[in-house]
Design a protein around this motif. Structure first.
Motif, PDB file in Angstrom:
ATOM      1  N   UNK A  56     -10.897   0.611 -14.731  1.00  0.00           N
ATOM      2  CA  UNK A  56     -12.088   1.446 -14.567  1.00  0.00           C
ATOM      3  C   UNK A  56     -11.873   2.823 -15.177  1.00  0.00           C
ATOM      4  N   UNK A  57     -10.653   3.315 -15.072  1.00  0.00           N
ATOM      5  CA  UNK A  57     -10.335   4.624 -15.610  1.00  0.00           C
ATOM      6  C   UNK A  57     -10.188   5.659 -14.510  1.00  0.00           C
ATOM      7  N   UNK A  58      -9.692   6.835 -14.857  1.00  0.00           N
ATOM      8  CA  UNK A  58      -9.387   7.859 -13.855  1.00  0.00           C
ATOM      9  C   UNK A  58     -10.648   8.503 -13.277  1.00  0.00           C
ATOM     10  N   UNK A  59     -10.448   9.198 -12.168  1.00  0.00           N
ATOM     11  CA  UNK A  59     -11.508  10.024 -11.615  1.00  0.00           C
ATOM     12  C   UNK A  59     -11.774  11.191 -12.573  1.00  0.00           C
ATOM     13  N   UNK A 101      -7.748  -0.523  -5.273  1.00  0.00           N
ATOM     14  CA  UNK A 101      -6.944  -1.517  -5.969  1.00  0.00           C
ATOM     15  C   UNK A 101      -6.484  -0.888  -7.287  1.00  0.00           C
ATOM     16  N   UNK A 102      -5.180  -0.757  -7.471  1.00  0.00           N
ATOM     17  CA  UNK A 102      -4.678  -0.018  -8.616  1.00  0.00           C
ATOM     18  C   UNK A 102      -4.829  -0.767  -9.937  1.00  0.00           C
ATOM     19  N   UNK A 103      -4.873  -2.096  -9.896  1.00  0.00           N
ATOM     20  CA  UNK A 103      -5.149  -2.842 -11.125  1.00  0.00           C
ATOM     21  C   UNK A 103      -6.581  -2.583 -11.576  1.00  0.00           C
ATOM     22  N   UNK A 104      -7.515  -2.529 -10.614  1.00  0.00           N
ATOM     23  CA  UNK A 104      -8.898  -2.199 -10.947  1.00  0.00           C
ATOM     24  C   UNK A 104      -8.999  -0.765 -11.445  1.00  0.00           C
ATOM     25  N   UNK A 159       0.842  -1.193   0.000  1.00  0.00           N
ATOM     26  CA  UNK A 159       0.000   0.000   0.000  1.00  0.00           C
ATOM     27  C   UNK A 159       0.881   1.248   0.000  1.00  0.00           C
ATOM     28  N   UNK A 160       0.503   2.206  -0.835  1.00  0.00           N
ATOM     29  CA  UNK A 160       1.038   3.552  -0.709  1.00  0.00           C
ATOM     30  C   UNK A 160      -0.090   4.428  -0.161  1.00  0.00           C
ATOM     31  N   UNK A 161       0.259   5.458   0.565  1.00  0.00           N
ATOM     32  CA  UNK A 161      -0.727   6.383   1.125  1.00  0.00           C
ATOM     33  C   UNK A 161      -0.665   7.677   0.321  1.00  0.00           C
ATOM     34  N   UNK A 162      -1.814   8.093  -0.207  1.00  0.00           N
ATOM     35  CA  UNK A 162      -1.896   9.327  -0.983  1.00  0.00           C
ATOM     36  C   UNK A 162      -2.766  10.349  -0.267  1.00  0.00           C
ATOM     37  N   UNK A 163      -2.219  11.525  -0.006  1.00  0.00           N
ATOM     38  CA  UNK A 163      -2.923  12.541   0.782  1.00  0.00           C
ATOM     39  C   UNK A 163      -3.009  13.837  -0.017  1.00  0.00           C
ATOM     40  N   UNK A 164      -4.217  14.355  -0.173  1.00  0.00           N
ATOM     41  CA  UNK A 164      -4.443  15.635  -0.835  1.00  0.00           C
ATOM     42  C   UNK A 164      -4.515  16.739   0.203  1.00  0.00           C
ATOM     43  N   UNK A 165      -3.796  17.826  -0.025  1.00  0.00           N
ATOM     44  CA  UNK A 165      -3.861  18.963   0.888  1.00  0.00           C
ATOM     45  C   UNK A 165      -4.217  20.227   0.112  1.00  0.00           C
ATOM     46  N   UNK A 166      -4.944  21.110   0.772  1.00  0.00           N
ATOM     47  CA  UNK A 166      -5.305  22.409   0.200  1.00  0.00           C
ATOM     48  C   UNK A 166      -5.347  23.422   1.338  1.00  0.00           C
ATOM     49  N   UNK A 167      -4.429  24.365   1.296  1.00  0.00           N
ATOM     50  CA  UNK A 167      -4.334  25.393   2.325  1.00  0.00           C
ATOM     51  C   UNK A 167      -4.390  24.798   3.739  1.00  0.00           C
ATOM     52  N   UNK A 195      -4.548  24.858  -8.109  1.00  0.00           N
ATOM     53  CA  UNK A 195      -5.614  23.953  -7.674  1.00  0.00           C
ATOM     54  C   UNK A 195      -6.198  23.265  -8.900  1.00  0.00           C
ATOM     55  N   UNK A 196      -5.976  21.969  -9.020  1.00  0.00           N
ATOM     56  CA  UNK A 196      -6.510  21.230 -10.167  1.00  0.00           C
ATOM     57  C   UNK A 196      -7.750  20.431  -9.783  1.00  0.00           C
ATOM     58  N   UNK A 197      -8.242  20.631  -8.572  1.00  0.00           N
ATOM     59  CA  UNK A 197      -9.451  19.947  -8.142  1.00  0.00           C
ATOM     60  C   UNK A 197      -9.169  18.598  -7.510  1.00  0.00           C
ATOM     61  N   UNK A 198     -10.197  18.066  -6.870  1.00  0.00           N
ATOM     62  CA  UNK A 198     -10.069  16.790  -6.178  1.00  0.00           C
ATOM     63  C   UNK A 198      -9.788  15.658  -7.153  1.00  0.00           C
ATOM     64  N   UNK A 199     -10.556  15.600  -8.242  1.00  0.00           N
ATOM     65  CA  UNK A 199     -10.381  14.507  -9.197  1.00  0.00           C
ATOM     66  C   UNK A 199      -8.977  14.460  -9.772  1.00  0.00           C
ATOM     67  N   UNK A 200      -8.451  15.611 -10.188  1.00  0.00           N
ATOM     68  CA  UNK A 200      -7.104  15.659 -10.744  1.00  0.00           C
ATOM     69  C   UNK A 200      -6.052  15.261  -9.730  1.00  0.00           C
ATOM     70  N   UNK A 201      -6.228  15.693  -8.474  1.00  0.00           N
ATOM     71  CA  UNK A 201      -5.265  15.342  -7.428  1.00  0.00           C
ATOM     72  C   UNK A 201      -5.280  13.842  -7.145  1.00  0.00           C
ATOM     73  N   UNK A 202      -6.470  13.249  -7.074  1.00  0.00           N
ATOM     74  CA  UNK A 202      -6.566  11.811  -6.820  1.00  0.00           C
ATOM     75  C   UNK A 202      -5.903  11.010  -7.932  1.00  0.00           C
ATOM     76  N   UNK A 203      -6.096  11.445  -9.160  1.00  0.00           N
ATOM     77  CA  UNK A 203      -5.459  10.737 -10.279  1.00  0.00           C
ATOM     78  C   UNK A 203      -3.938  10.858 -10.216  1.00  0.00           C
ATOM     79  N   UNK A 204      -3.443  12.039  -9.853  1.00  0.00           N
ATOM     80  CA  UNK A 204      -1.996  12.212  -9.723  1.00  0.00           C
ATOM     81  C   UNK A 204      -1.438  11.285  -8.649  1.00  0.00           C
ATOM     82  N   UNK A 205      -2.167  11.128  -7.553  1.00  0.00           N
ATOM     83  CA  UNK A 205      -1.731  10.220  -6.484  1.00  0.00           C
ATOM     84  C   UNK A 205      -1.757   8.774  -6.953  1.00  0.00           C
ATOM     85  N   UNK A 206      -2.814   8.382  -7.662  1.00  0.00           N
ATOM     86  CA  UNK A 206      -2.905   7.001  -8.147  1.00  0.00           C
ATOM     87  C   UNK A 206      -1.789   6.698  -9.145  1.00  0.00           C
ATOM     88  N   UNK A 207      -1.504   7.640 -10.028  1.00  0.00           N
ATOM     89  CA  UNK A 207      -0.428   7.426 -11.001  1.00  0.00           C
ATOM     90  C   UNK A 207       0.923   7.314 -10.303  1.00  0.00           C
TER      91      UNK A 207
END
Length: 297
Positions: free
Chosen positions: A167-170, A160-163, A6-14, A63-75
């Protein structure tokens, strides 16, 4: 090399100084790789402190938004060789020891049909807040303490990163609200499941309080106007997506007007608020997504 569990991905904003301190303490306490995505406002000295403690800090300088940040973390987690990524936001009080419960749950579900896309903790409301909803998925049986859900908040979810790759990005064009809902509905439509582990919980701090109406029988987070408008926009746009179930669309068609009315009443029936909500509805009908109107710079 064997993949990291497991890797841990954390989004922060201000983040506040207290949130930065808690994040640094978490990185020190957790041997897992931690990847932080700065969506704006992370002080340079805080980024340096996180890196010195072993975290990776990512940013696109805006700020690229929540979806963009989550995808960057998954990648980034995939590139690091991780098999799963635990997604968190800066408010999440989810100690490293709790992550093991989700790892075990995902392993239990690995041979199930459909296979799991994610498993997350039971959402709870932090004091004075409203917990995110996690409606049960019909016609799918429970697996002990694991409950199939239509969707689950991304914060606290073990992906699950294989899933994820199948499924595709957020949706980055949703920007902030409904990102988790749309992705989970897409996961179910593409042959994967979303599950809630009821034996572990995560408090959520959505909004700045709760708006309630006993007359209407509903309650909702108190959000800034731009975010309420984005919520209406994305919810209405989602109705056209083939993987969003008709039952959900019908429920929202009845529920959204009540939420909008309650929000407007809580704002003192100000005309400008009503205009903003109406603009969000029109944007959803016309398919105008992306950065929400009125988003603070």
């Amino acid at each position: 090399m064997a993949p990291l569990p497991v890797a841990v991905g954390i989004t922060v904003f201000r983040p506040t100084p207290a949130q930065v301190a808690a994040l640094c303490a978490r990185v020190e306490a957790d041997p897992r790789l931690t990847i932080v995505f700065d969506n704006g406002g992370l002080p340079p000295e805080a980024a340096t402190g996180l890196k010195q403690r072993g975290a990776r800090v990512l940013s696109e300088g805006r700020n690229i938004g929540v979806g963009g940040a989550l995808d960057a973390l998954a990648r980034a987690a995939t590139a690091a060789g991780a098999a799963q990524v635990l997604l968190l936001d800066q408010d999440a009080e989810f100690p490293p020891g709790q992550v093991a419960a989700l790892e075990a749950a995902l392993a239990r579900l690995s041979a199930s049909s459909p296979p799991p896309a994610l498993v997350g903790p039971r959402p709870e409301a932090a004091p004075g807040r409203k917990a995110p909803s996690a409606p049960r998925r019909p016609e799918i049986p429970d697996d002990g303490s694991l409950v199939p859900v239509e969707f689950l908040a991304t914060s606290g979810s073990l992906i699950d990163l294989a899933a994820y790759a199948r499924i595709g990005p957020f949706r980055s064009d949703f920007f902030i609200d409904g990102v988790d809902l749309e992705w989970c509905f897409r996961a179910w439509a593409r042959g994967y499941g979303c599950w809630m582990e009821t034996q572990t919980a995560l408090p959520h701090r959505v909004g700045a309080g709760v708006i309630r109406s006993r007359l209407l029988g509903i309650e909702m987070p108190r959000q800034p106007p731009f975010r309420m408008a984005a919520y209406l926009r994305n919810s209405i746009y989602a109705w056209r997506l083939p993987h969003v179930p008709r039952r959900w669309c019908l429920r929202q068609a009845a529920y959204l007007p009540l939420q909008a009315l309650l929000y407007w009443a809580d704002a003192g029936f100000r005309p400008g608020i009503l205009a903003g909500l109406a603009g969000g509805v029109l944007d959803g009908l016309r398919g105008r997504l992306g950065r929400p109107r009125g988003l603070p710079s």
